[in-house]
Motif scaffolding. Structure first.
Motif, PDB file in Angstrom:
ATOM      1  N   ARG A   5      45.061  -4.602 136.744  1.00 50.15           N
ATOM      2  CA  ARG A   5      44.956  -5.915 136.098  1.00 50.15           C
ATOM      3  C   ARG A   5      45.659  -6.970 136.933  1.00 50.15           C
ATOM      4  NH1 ARG A   5      48.109  -4.687 130.869  1.00 50.15           N
ATOM      5  NH2 ARG A   5      49.244  -3.405 132.382  1.00 50.15           N
ATOM      6  N   GLU A   6      45.571  -8.194 136.434  1.00 49.34           N
ATOM      7  CA  GLU A   6      46.351  -9.289 137.004  1.00 49.34           C
ATOM      8  C   GLU A   6      47.340  -9.765 135.950  1.00 49.34           C
ATOM      9  OE1 GLU A   6      43.811 -12.417 138.296  1.00 49.34           O
ATOM     10  OE2 GLU A   6      42.782 -11.186 139.817  1.00 49.34           O
ATOM     11  N   LYS A   7      48.535 -10.141 136.387  1.00 43.01           N
ATOM     12  CA  LYS A   7      49.545 -10.653 135.471  1.00 43.01           C
ATOM     13  C   LYS A   7      50.159 -11.921 136.032  1.00 43.01           C
ATOM     14  CE  LYS A   7      51.131  -6.692 132.766  1.00 43.01           C
ATOM     15  NZ  LYS A   7      51.138  -7.406 131.473  1.00 43.01           N
ATOM     16  N   VAL A   8      50.707 -12.727 135.129  1.00 41.53           N
ATOM     17  CA  VAL A   8      51.443 -13.925 135.534  1.00 41.53           C
ATOM     18  C   VAL A   8      52.924 -13.599 135.462  1.00 41.53           C
ATOM     19  CG1 VAL A   8      52.000 -16.312 134.943  1.00 41.53           C
ATOM     20  CG2 VAL A   8      49.637 -15.490 134.753  1.00 41.53           C
ATOM     21  N   GLY A   9      53.600 -13.715 136.600  1.00 38.85           N
ATOM     22  CA  GLY A   9      55.033 -13.465 136.669  1.00 38.85           C
ATOM     23  C   GLY A   9      55.779 -14.717 137.070  1.00 38.85           C
ATOM     24  N   VAL A  10      57.090 -14.608 137.155  1.00 37.62           N
ATOM     25  CA  VAL A  10      57.950 -15.730 137.527  1.00 37.62           C
ATOM     26  C   VAL A  10      58.795 -15.323 138.728  1.00 37.62           C
ATOM     27  CG1 VAL A  10      59.821 -17.240 136.772  1.00 37.62           C
ATOM     28  CG2 VAL A  10      58.018 -16.604 135.158  1.00 37.62           C
ATOM     29  N   LEU A  11      58.847 -16.178 139.720  1.00 36.47           N
ATOM     30  CA  LEU A  11      59.605 -15.894 140.942  1.00 36.47           C
ATOM     31  C   LEU A  11      61.102 -15.911 140.661  1.00 36.47           C
ATOM     32  CD1 LEU A  11      59.570 -15.439 144.027  1.00 36.47           C
ATOM     33  CD2 LEU A  11      59.675 -17.939 144.293  1.00 36.47           C
ATOM     34  N   ILE A  12      61.779 -14.823 141.016  1.00 33.85           N
ATOM     35  CA  ILE A  12      63.227 -14.724 140.859  1.00 33.85           C
ATOM     36  C   ILE A  12      63.929 -15.163 142.137  1.00 33.85           C
ATOM     37  CG2 ILE A  12      65.161 -13.164 140.395  1.00 33.85           C
ATOM     38  CD1 ILE A  12      63.366 -13.696 137.989  1.00 33.85           C
ATOM     39  N   GLU A  13      63.433 -14.679 143.285  1.00 30.77           N
ATOM     40  CA  GLU A  13      64.033 -15.070 144.568  1.00 30.77           C
ATOM     41  C   GLU A  13      63.096 -14.717 145.706  1.00 30.77           C
ATOM     42  OE1 GLU A  13      67.520 -12.933 145.677  1.00 30.77           O
ATOM     43  OE2 GLU A  13      66.747 -10.982 145.017  1.00 30.77           O
ATOM     44  N   VAL A  14      63.352 -15.323 146.861  1.00 31.47           N
ATOM     45  CA  VAL A  14      62.667 -14.968 148.102  1.00 31.47           C
ATOM     46  C   VAL A  14      63.695 -14.262 148.981  1.00 31.47           C
ATOM     47  CG1 VAL A  14      61.456 -15.815 150.139  1.00 31.47           C
ATOM     48  CG2 VAL A  14      61.132 -16.960 147.933  1.00 31.47           C
ATOM     49  N   THR A  15      63.338 -13.075 149.467  1.00 31.21           N
ATOM     50  CA  THR A  15      64.275 -12.289 150.260  1.00 31.21           C
ATOM     51  C   THR A  15      63.567 -11.733 151.484  1.00 31.21           C
ATOM     52  OG1 THR A  15      65.813 -10.428 150.185  1.00 31.21           O
ATOM     53  CG2 THR A  15      63.775 -10.200 148.933  1.00 31.21           C
ATOM     54  N   LYS A  16      64.316 -11.111 152.337  1.00 28.58           N
ATOM     55  CA  LYS A  16      63.733 -10.475 153.524  1.00 28.58           C
ATOM     56  C   LYS A  16      63.852  -8.955 153.462  1.00 28.58           C
ATOM     57  CE  LYS A  16      64.452 -14.424 156.635  1.00 28.58           C
ATOM     58  NZ  LYS A  16      63.012 -14.706 156.752  1.00 28.58           N
ATOM     59  N   HIS A  17      64.288  -8.441 152.316  1.00 27.78           N
ATOM     60  CA  HIS A  17      64.509  -7.002 152.196  1.00 27.78           C
ATOM     61  C   HIS A  17      63.729  -6.438 151.014  1.00 27.78           C
ATOM     62  CE1 HIS A  17      67.854  -7.014 155.114  1.00 27.78           C
ATOM     63  NE2 HIS A  17      68.091  -8.220 154.615  1.00 27.78           N
ATOM     64  N   SER A  18      63.233  -5.230 151.196  1.00 26.86           N
ATOM     65  CA  SER A  18      62.564  -4.519 150.120  1.00 26.86           C
ATOM     66  C   SER A  18      62.831  -3.032 150.268  1.00 26.86           C
ATOM     67  CB  SER A  18      61.056  -4.779 150.149  1.00 26.86           C
ATOM     68  OG  SER A  18      60.411  -3.991 149.167  1.00 26.86           O
ATOM     69  N   GLU A  19      62.914  -2.308 149.155  1.00 28.71           N
ATOM     70  CA  GLU A  19      63.086  -0.865 149.192  1.00 28.71           C
ATOM     71  C   GLU A  19      61.768  -0.149 149.465  1.00 28.71           C
ATOM     72  OE1 GLU A  19      64.911   0.077 145.477  1.00 28.71           O
ATOM     73  OE2 GLU A  19      66.930  -0.429 146.184  1.00 28.71           O
ATOM     74  N   LEU A  20      60.668  -0.916 149.428  1.00 26.48           N
ATOM     75  CA  LEU A  20      59.353  -0.337 149.686  1.00 26.48           C
ATOM     76  C   LEU A  20      58.964  -0.504 151.147  1.00 26.48           C
ATOM     77  CD1 LEU A  20      57.358  -1.542 146.554  1.00 26.48           C
ATOM     78  CD2 LEU A  20      58.328   0.719 146.944  1.00 26.48           C
ATOM     79  N   GLN A  21      58.149   0.405 151.635  1.00 23.39           N
ATOM     80  CA  GLN A  21      57.592   0.277 152.976  1.00 23.39           C
ATOM     81  C   GLN A  21      56.623  -0.909 153.005  1.00 23.39           C
ATOM     82  OE1 GLN A  21      58.546   1.914 155.515  1.00 23.39           O
ATOM     83  NE2 GLN A  21      59.526   3.773 154.715  1.00 23.39           N
ATOM     84  N   LYS A  25      64.239  -2.192 153.615  1.00 25.72           N
ATOM     85  CA  LYS A  25      63.503  -2.567 154.822  1.00 25.72           C
ATOM     86  C   LYS A  25      63.517  -4.074 154.999  1.00 25.72           C
ATOM     87  CE  LYS A  25      62.333   1.671 155.581  1.00 25.72           C
ATOM     88  NZ  LYS A  25      62.887   2.416 156.716  1.00 25.72           N
ATOM     89  N   LYS A  26      63.802  -4.522 156.257  1.00 29.28           N
ATOM     90  CA  LYS A  26      63.838  -5.956 156.531  1.00 29.28           C
ATOM     91  C   LYS A  26      62.440  -6.420 156.921  1.00 29.28           C
ATOM     92  CE  LYS A  26      66.437  -9.529 158.908  1.00 29.28           C
ATOM     93  NZ  LYS A  26      67.582  -9.833 159.795  1.00 29.28           N
ATOM     94  N   LEU A  27      61.936  -7.407 156.180  1.00 30.35           N
ATOM     95  CA  LEU A  27      60.608  -7.952 156.418  1.00 30.35           C
ATOM     96  C   LEU A  27      60.713  -9.463 156.571  1.00 30.35           C
ATOM     97  CD1 LEU A  27      58.882  -5.832 153.657  1.00 30.35           C
ATOM     98  CD2 LEU A  27      58.748  -5.389 156.098  1.00 30.35           C
ATOM     99  N   ASN A  28      59.588 -10.125 156.840  1.00 27.10           N
ATOM    100  CA  ASN A  28      59.619 -11.575 157.033  1.00 27.10           C
ATOM    101  C   ASN A  28      60.005 -12.297 155.753  1.00 27.10           C
ATOM    102  OD1 ASN A  28      58.985 -11.463 159.723  1.00 27.10           O
ATOM    103  ND2 ASN A  28      56.772 -11.448 159.353  1.00 27.10           N
ATOM    104  N   SER A  29      59.188 -12.184 154.717  1.00 27.82           N
ATOM    105  CA  SER A  29      59.494 -12.818 153.435  1.00 27.82           C
ATOM    106  C   SER A  29      58.925 -11.974 152.311  1.00 27.82           C
ATOM    107  CB  SER A  29      58.909 -14.228 153.361  1.00 27.82           C
ATOM    108  OG  SER A  29      59.622 -15.100 154.214  1.00 27.82           O
ATOM    109  N   ILE A  30      59.770 -11.715 151.327  1.00 30.12           N
ATOM    110  CA  ILE A  30      59.361 -10.926 150.164  1.00 30.12           C
ATOM    111  C   ILE A  30      59.596 -11.767 148.917  1.00 30.12           C
ATOM    112  CG2 ILE A  30      59.745  -8.815 148.835  1.00 30.12           C
ATOM    113  CD1 ILE A  30      58.630  -8.319 151.607  1.00 30.12           C
ATOM    114  N   LEU A  31      58.598 -11.779 148.031  1.00 38.40           N
ATOM    115  CA  LEU A  31      58.744 -12.471 146.753  1.00 38.40           C
ATOM    116  C   LEU A  31      59.178 -11.455 145.702  1.00 38.40           C
ATOM    117  CD1 LEU A  31      55.465 -14.634 146.737  1.00 38.40           C
ATOM    118  CD2 LEU A  31      57.671 -15.135 147.816  1.00 38.40           C
ATOM    119  N   ARG A  32      60.320 -11.687 145.079  1.00 40.57           N
ATOM    120  CA  ARG A  32      60.793 -10.819 143.994  1.00 40.57           C
ATOM    121  C   ARG A  32      60.402 -11.495 142.679  1.00 40.57           C
ATOM    122  NH1 ARG A  32      65.803  -7.619 144.050  1.00 40.57           N
ATOM    123  NH2 ARG A  32      64.219  -6.024 143.681  1.00 40.57           N
TER     124      ARG A  32
END
Length: 742
Positions: free
Chosen positions: A50-66, A6-13
């Motif tokens: 919970r909350e977790k600390v992650g690391v940004l891999i890339e910013v994209t406009k696509h996601s497999e999730l709704q 799905k094409k969205l505005n901005s997705i953080l991977r």
């Protein structure tokens, strides 16, 4: 999950440290411009409850999730990335090669405090240095204030600022004198992060005169400083490999670049750190598991910000970001400690070669006993082979001697001949070193009346007698219990401690040499912080006459007054079901032998054995390690073993034995369904120690003629295993390029 992206505005991977082979999509936090974010920044995200600390891999406009199924990230922790693009590329390669979840790889590359989301801020300390006036002051002007005068002299003889810890070691009442000197404008206070990191003037020019072989090695590596090259420095023990390292480090520092030096164990860091700090007038930071979380975080951030010209560390330091890295050095490259055996099972040596290649910088791997993989790579021309065949200075190679102890009277493991040799060495004011790679008093406790043997209730192993602590201890799971006074089976007091350990040998030595100072160095005597350094200092100061220890003494240490090395039980490593065992045994013998005769005094090595005709021992003594390695490679070639093939080992732990077997049989079936030619699947089979820490252990070995074929199969298997219900009932791991089969 939607079938199409799905094409969205901005997705953080975002990579999150969980045991799943995927990264996770999130919406940016409110009021955050996603296009301003760079890969490598930390982001706090909701994960389950919970909350977790992650690391940004890339910013994209696509996601497999709704869109409605995407959660919003909570907080952007960093304004600038902590991991650069080259750092991220290396971590992604590690994840792919070792088939380990990317989130776990990326997050574990950071120190604990940063994983917890703490600010990426160096906790600075005060440093004291001379002002311009103080550097030109004549100390005689302060003769009425003796402590101030001594302090000025100390700093005038020191090229780097000093901290409070160093001053406390120098003089306990330095603070009033320091305050007075600061008030007079002779000394100024700075933060350690404000000290200039790397300049040409910060490199000491005093160096030892390199011999012809050292000069050749230095020149060959120096010629490659502008690009990638892998060098194998094979130098006999005491040949001056460290001097080669230091002269190359000087050249790299003068270019304004950083150097990473990896050592296999903490025990080698104090001596190397001391030599580096004497030689270089730049910051030398040491990173290992013995530091506090705050100390490790500070060193990591200093390296990441370019404030550390030289980092010396164990395998975990390999992933430390160093923006100006110009050279990687692996000392004792053969050592199996470079392979992590839990969690991410990576080889620091192998990954270091990949990192050097990605950064287009040289890597130098030094050892007296090259691993067979490195030996093979040098033969094939992948590594440039450099040799140091002679000991530095007037030192000569020790004489190796097999001592047949069959049918000989032994004094708790010590033969009369060895005891006589120790007496002769001590009478000349020299030191003797005895090696036994088994700590404790004895490896077994048996009842002479009924044959009962003390066994660990959690492992298929005997409990080891530790007489000094009056306990029985399992060296595999850590379980311990009080040493019994009578047999728990027949209640007779006839309990016998069978076999040899360093604690028992120490007791025997004290009986035979009551007036001599004996130092034992093993894991039991060096548990407390500073004990190892204290012991090494006593040895180097000549305050110890007899040195006794395990493999902690076998490598890297320079004891110039040791002229006799005794290996008490050379046979213990000659027979094993693991094909790596002969290589490790040969390396151990050569490394331990190398502690003898390192100065102008000749040395000898006595190896007690009941196998004096064993071909491994005879080859080592008569023809040396290189010929042994050549013969062993030929044997491995005929058998199709690494480095002529590539292996991956599935290990499984389960409380129920059948669950472990069933899981690996399912993995074997999956592998058989996807198999290509030239791949062998062996198992499942029980591990050599089938039960450890209360769990049953089984293995499945996959071997391939081609590396690409092996990894193609592993990619399919890891994805399919995640779908198996049985994978949730056991603990399994994948070890690519295993260094042992235990």
């Amino acid at each position: 999950m939607a079938k199409s992206s799905k094409k969205l505005n901005s997705i953080l991977r975002i990579a999150v440290a969980v045991p799943l082979h995927r990264i996770f999509d999130y919406l940016p936090p409110t009021d955050t411009e996603a296009n301003t974010l760079s890969a490598g920044v930390r982001i706090r995200v909701p994960f389950g409850h919970r909350e977790k600390v992650g690391v940004l891999i890339e910013v994209t406009k696509h996601s497999e999730l709704q869109p409605e199924n995407l959660k919003q990230a909570l907080e952007i922790i960093d304004t600038e990335p902590l991991l650069s693009a080259t750092d991220m590329a290396l971590l992604q390669w590690i994840s792919g090669y070792y088939h380990h979840p990317l989130g776990d790889v990326v997050v574990s590359a950071m120190p604990v405090l940063l994983r917890q989301g703490k600010p990426a801020r160096i906790s600075s300390q005060k440093l004291y240095r001379l002002s311009e006036t103080g550097s030109t002051l004549n100390p005689e002007d302060l003769q009425r204030a003796r402590i101030q005068q001594s302090l000025i002299i100390k700093l005038q003889n020191q090229s780097l600022p000093v901290n409070a810890k160093q001053l406390n070691m120098w003089h306990k009442t330095w603070r009033p004198a320091m305050a007075a000197l600061i008030e007079k404008g002779l000394i100024e206070v700075v933060n350690d992060i404000d000290v200039p990191p790397i300049t040409h003037s910060n490199v000491n020019t005093h160096v030892l005169q390199a011999n012809e072989e050292q000069q050749h090695a230095i020149a060959m590596v120096a010629d490659s400083l502008k690009g990638f090259a892998a060098h194998l420095l094979e130098g006999v023990t005491g040949s001056g490999k460290t001097e080669v390292y230091m002269q190359l480090i000087s050249q790299v520092i003068e270019q304004g670049k950083q150097v990473l030096v990896l050592v296999p164990e903490i025990s080698l860091t104090p001596q190397l750190e001391s030599r580096f700090k004497q030689r270089f007038s730049v910051a030398v930071e040491v990173s290992h598991s013995g530091l506090t979380d705050l100390q490790r975080c500070n060193i990591w951030l200093k390296a990441q910000q370019g404030h550390c010209p030289i980092v010396v560390g164990t395998r975990s330091a390999l992933m430390m970001p160093m923006p100006h890295l110009g050279l990687i050095i692996i000392d004792e490259e053969h050592d199996s400690s470079f392979k992590q055996q839990e969690g991410l099972r990576f080889s620091a040596r192998d990954v270091a070669v990949v990192r050097a290649k990605k950064l287009n910088i040289p890597i130098l791997m030094g050892t007296a006993t090259p691993s067979l993989e490195s030996f093979y790579n040098a033969q094939e021309g992948r590594y440039q082979w450099l040799h140091l065949s002679k000991r530095a200075g007037a030192a000569s190679e020790p004489v190796l001697r097999l001592l047949d102890i069959r049918n000989k009277l032994l004094h708790d493991g010590l033969s009369d001949i060895l005891l006589q040799e120790i007496h002769q060495v001590l009478s000349k004011g020299e030191q003797a070193l005895l090696f036994l790679n088994r700590r404790g008093f004895a490896p077994a406790l048996m009842c002479h009346g009924c044959g009962w043997v003390a066994q660990c209730r959690c492992c298929d192993a005997n409990l080891v007698v530790h007489q000094q602590d009056k306990v029985l201890r399992c060296h595999h799971c850590g379980h311990q219990q009080v040493l019994p006074r009578q047999c728990p089976a027949c209640h007779t007091p006839n309990l016998l401690a069978l076999g040899l350990g360093t604690e028992r040998i120490e007791q025997v030595l004290q009986q035979h040499f009551p007036s001599q100072t004996i130092i034992r160095i093993d894991r039991d005597t060096t548990r407390r912080k500073g004990e190892l350094e204290k012991g090494l200092e006593l040895i180097n100061n000549g305050q110890a006459n007899i040195i006794l220890g395990t493999q902690m003494l076998a490598k890297g240490h320079h004891f110039p007054n040791v002229t006799l090395v005794g290996i008490l039980d050379v046979d213990s490593g000659l027979f094993s079901i693991d094909f790596h065992a002969a290589e490790k045994m040969a390396q151990m013998i050569v490394q331990v032998s190398g502690r003898a005769g390192r100065s102008e005094k000749p040395g000898q090595v006595i190896m007690q054995t009941r196998q004096p005709e064993h071909p491994l021992l005879l080859t080592l003594i008569r023809q040396g390690y290189r010929q042994f390695a050549q013969q062993t490679l030929q044997e491995r070639s005929l058998a199709g073993l690494p480095p002529y093939s590539y292996q991956a080992l599935f290990r499984v732990l389960a409380v129920d034995q059948q669950l472990a077997i069933d899981f690996l049989e399912q993995v074997s079936t999956l592998a058989q369904n996807n198999i290509v030619k030239d791949i062998e699947i062996m198992g499942p089979v029980p591990a050599p120690m089938i039960r450890r820490a209360g769990r049953y252990r089984y293995q499945l070995l996959i071997q391939a003629r081609k590396r690409a074929s092996l990894h193609a199969l592993l990619d399919l298997l890891v994805a399919d295993i995640a779908k198996l219900k049985s994978s949730k009932k056991v603990r399994w791991s994948l070890d690519v390029d295993p260094v042992d089969l235990y």
